[in-house]
Each structure stands twice: as structure tokens, then as C-alpha cells.
Write an enzyme that holds these catalytic residues in place. Structure first.
Site, PDB file in Angstrom:
ATOM      1  N   HIS A 182      -9.846  -5.413  -3.399  1.00 27.61           N
ATOM      2  CA  HIS A 182      -8.514  -5.657  -2.842  1.00 27.61           C
ATOM      3  C   HIS A 182      -8.655  -6.064  -1.389  1.00 27.61           C
ATOM      4  O   HIS A 182      -9.445  -5.490  -0.643  1.00 27.61           O
ATOM      5  CB  HIS A 182      -7.610  -4.422  -2.965  1.00 27.61           C
ATOM      6  CG  HIS A 182      -8.266  -3.146  -2.540  1.00 27.61           C
ATOM      7  ND1 HIS A 182      -9.183  -2.479  -3.326  1.00 27.61           N
ATOM      8  CD2 HIS A 182      -8.175  -2.438  -1.393  1.00 27.61           C
ATOM      9  CE1 HIS A 182      -9.611  -1.410  -2.694  1.00 27.61           C
ATOM     10  NE2 HIS A 182      -9.021  -1.359  -1.506  1.00 27.61           N
ATOM     11  N   ASN A 213     -12.634  -3.426   2.505  1.00 29.13           N
ATOM     12  CA  ASN A 213     -13.540  -2.280   2.614  1.00 29.13           C
ATOM     13  C   ASN A 213     -14.498  -2.332   1.423  1.00 29.13           C
ATOM     14  O   ASN A 213     -14.073  -2.547   0.281  1.00 29.13           O
ATOM     15  CB  ASN A 213     -12.749  -0.973   2.599  1.00 29.13           C
ATOM     16  CG  ASN A 213     -11.889  -0.810   3.837  1.00 29.13           C
ATOM     17  OD1 ASN A 213     -12.282  -1.222   4.926  1.00 29.13           O
ATOM     18  ND2 ASN A 213     -10.714  -0.222   3.685  1.00 29.13           N
ATOM     19  N   VAL A 244     -11.000   2.607  -3.861  1.00 27.49           N
ATOM     20  CA  VAL A 244     -10.593   2.090  -5.175  1.00 27.49           C
ATOM     21  C   VAL A 244     -11.518   0.928  -5.512  1.00 27.49           C
ATOM     22  O   VAL A 244     -11.579  -0.062  -4.765  1.00 27.49           O
ATOM     23  CB  VAL A 244      -9.122   1.642  -5.164  1.00 27.49           C
ATOM     24  CG1 VAL A 244      -8.733   1.074  -6.527  1.00 27.49           C
ATOM     25  CG2 VAL A 244      -8.202   2.807  -4.789  1.00 27.49           C
ATOM     26  N   ASP A 247       0.850  -1.192   0.000  1.00 29.28           N
ATOM     27  CA  ASP A 247       0.000   0.000   0.000  1.00 29.28           C
ATOM     28  C   ASP A 247       0.888   1.245   0.000  1.00 29.28           C
ATOM     29  O   ASP A 247       1.893   1.313   0.695  1.00 29.28           O
ATOM     30  CB  ASP A 247      -0.908  -0.013   1.247  1.00 29.28           C
ATOM     31  CG  ASP A 247      -2.062   0.966   1.124  1.00 29.28           C
ATOM     32  OD1 ASP A 247      -3.212   0.524   0.989  1.00 29.28           O
ATOM     33  OD2 ASP A 247      -1.803   2.203   1.151  1.00 29.28           O
TER      34      ASP A 247
HETATM   35  P1  5GP Z   1      -9.773   1.251   0.086  1.00 26.23           P
HETATM   36  O1  5GP Z   1     -10.097   2.482   0.882  1.00 26.23           O
HETATM   37  O2  5GP Z   1     -10.371   1.311  -1.305  1.00 26.23           O
HETATM   38  O3  5GP Z   1     -10.099  -0.020   0.808  1.00 26.23           O
HETATM   39  O4  5GP Z   1      -8.195   1.223  -0.034  1.00 26.23           O
HETATM   40  C1  5GP Z   1      -7.475   1.762  -1.094  1.00 26.23           C
HETATM   41  C2  5GP Z   1      -6.027   1.677  -0.699  1.00 26.23           C
HETATM   42  O5  5GP Z   1      -5.241   1.898  -1.865  1.00 26.23           O
HETATM   43  C3  5GP Z   1      -5.594   2.755   0.316  1.00 26.23           C
HETATM   44  O6  5GP Z   1      -5.078   2.103   1.489  1.00 26.23           O
HETATM   45  C4  5GP Z   1      -4.546   3.567  -0.423  1.00 26.23           C
HETATM   46  O7  5GP Z   1      -3.478   3.974   0.416  1.00 26.23           O
HETATM   47  C5  5GP Z   1      -4.096   2.619  -1.519  1.00 26.23           C
HETATM   48  N1  5GP Z   1      -3.656   3.281  -2.732  1.00 26.23           N
HETATM   49  C6  5GP Z   1      -4.274   4.318  -3.370  1.00 26.23           C
HETATM   50  N2  5GP Z   1      -3.606   4.657  -4.480  1.00 26.23           N
HETATM   51  C7  5GP Z   1      -2.526   3.805  -4.554  1.00 26.23           C
HETATM   52  C8  5GP Z   1      -1.451   3.653  -5.495  1.00 26.23           C
HETATM   53  O8  5GP Z   1      -1.349   4.372  -6.491  1.00 26.23           O
HETATM   54  N3  5GP Z   1      -0.544   2.683  -5.236  1.00 26.23           N
HETATM   55  C9  5GP Z   1      -0.623   1.875  -4.137  1.00 26.23           C
HETATM   56  N4  5GP Z   1       0.336   0.955  -3.980  1.00 26.23           N
HETATM   57  N5  5GP Z   1      -1.628   1.977  -3.233  1.00 26.23           N
HETATM   58  C10 5GP Z   1      -2.566   2.932  -3.444  1.00 26.23           C
END
Ligand code: 5GP
Ligand code: ZN
Length: 115
Positions: free
Chosen positions: A99, A86, A95, A31
Site C-alpha cells: 500500500h 513502508n 499489513v 487510513d
Molecule cells: P503499514 O505500517 O503496513 O505501512 O501501514 C498499515 C496502515 O494500515 C496503518 O497506517 C493503519 O492505520 C492502517 N490500517 C490498519 N488496519 C486498517 C483497517 O482495518 N482499515 C483501514 N482503513 N486502515 C487500516
């Protein structure tokens, strides 16, 4: 692949990420904003928006869980860890390519902050 999807583009290698493990159907990468000493995201190569959609593809869902377990082993999370999906607005999903967050490396505290 969905060209507008951030994680499809990471899977395709168009956007850099620190990949820690890859199988034929999954990719695990760090992340960008870790919330624990070890914080790895496990995604299916195939685009599914969220865990509800992923559940419609049980073989790939199983691969995602197997990769999450492998990541915990590779990261040395012998003290335990969490696997978090999530989902949707209330779940704080940002996103929309499903994941699994694999987090650990230290005691993680209460499961949820109280609203
Ligand atoms: P969500 O809130 O959708 O469950 O988590 C999305 C995760 O993706 C977040 O923890 C955020 O830090 C991570 N994230 C967002 N953009 C990027 C990226 O460009 N690269 C990586 N490696 N992680 C990302
Ligand atoms: Zn995608």
C-alpha cells in the site's frame, strides 16, 4: 484474493472502508488511524506483499502511482504531499498487502524521526 489478508478483504468489500477512488486495478481508501489531515492508502486489487513484489508487475505499479497522484488531486493537496511504502520490519510495515500511504494537508515536518 487471499482470504486472510485484511486489504484483500477491504478490496472485496468484506470489511468496510471509506473508499475515495477506485480503478480497474487499484483501490484508495482512508487510513483508519490518520497520521495527517489527509491520509489515504492506495492498494492494488491484486495481492502483492510489498513494494519489492509489486515492482515485478510494472503495469500495476504504475497504476498505483497514478492513483496516488489522483488521490492527491482529489484531496486538494496543492501544497504538496508524501507517498510512502513502508517495507519489511525496519520499514515498519504492518499489513503485508502493498500500500502507498498518501499523506498531506499540512506541513509534514522532517522526512524521518531520528532513531
Ligand atoms: P503499514 O505500517 O503496513 O505501512 O501501514 C498499515 C496502515 O494500515 C496503518 O497506517 C493503519 O492505520 C492502517 N490500517 C490498519 N488496519 C486498517 C483497517 O482495518 N482499515 C483501514 N482503513 N486502515 C487500516
Ligand atoms: Zn491482500
Amino acid at each position: 484474493m487471499e482470504t486472510s489478508c485484511l486489504f484483500c478483504r477491504i478490496v472485496a468489500g468484506e470489511i468496510p472502508a471509506t473508499v475515495v477512488h477506485r480503478t480497474g486495478t487499484t483501490v484508495a481508501f482512508r487510513d483508519i488511524d490518520p497520521k495527517a489531515p489527509s491520509h489515504v492508502l492506495v492498494v492494488p486489487v491484486a495481492h502483492h506483499a510489498d513494494v519489492t513484489e509489486l515492482a515485478g508487475d510494472p503495469a500495476v505499479a504504475a497504476d498505483v502511482l497514478a492513483t496516488a497522484a489522483k488521490v492527491a488531486e482529489l484531496e486538494g493537496l496543492t501544497g504538496g504531499f508524501r507517498v510512502i511504502f513502508n517495507t519489511g520490519a525496519h520499514g515498519g510495515q504492518e499489513v503485508f498487502h502493498v500500500h502507498a500511504h498518501v499523506v498531506g494537508g499540512a506541513p509534514l515536518g522532517p522526512m524521518l524521526a531520528r532513531p
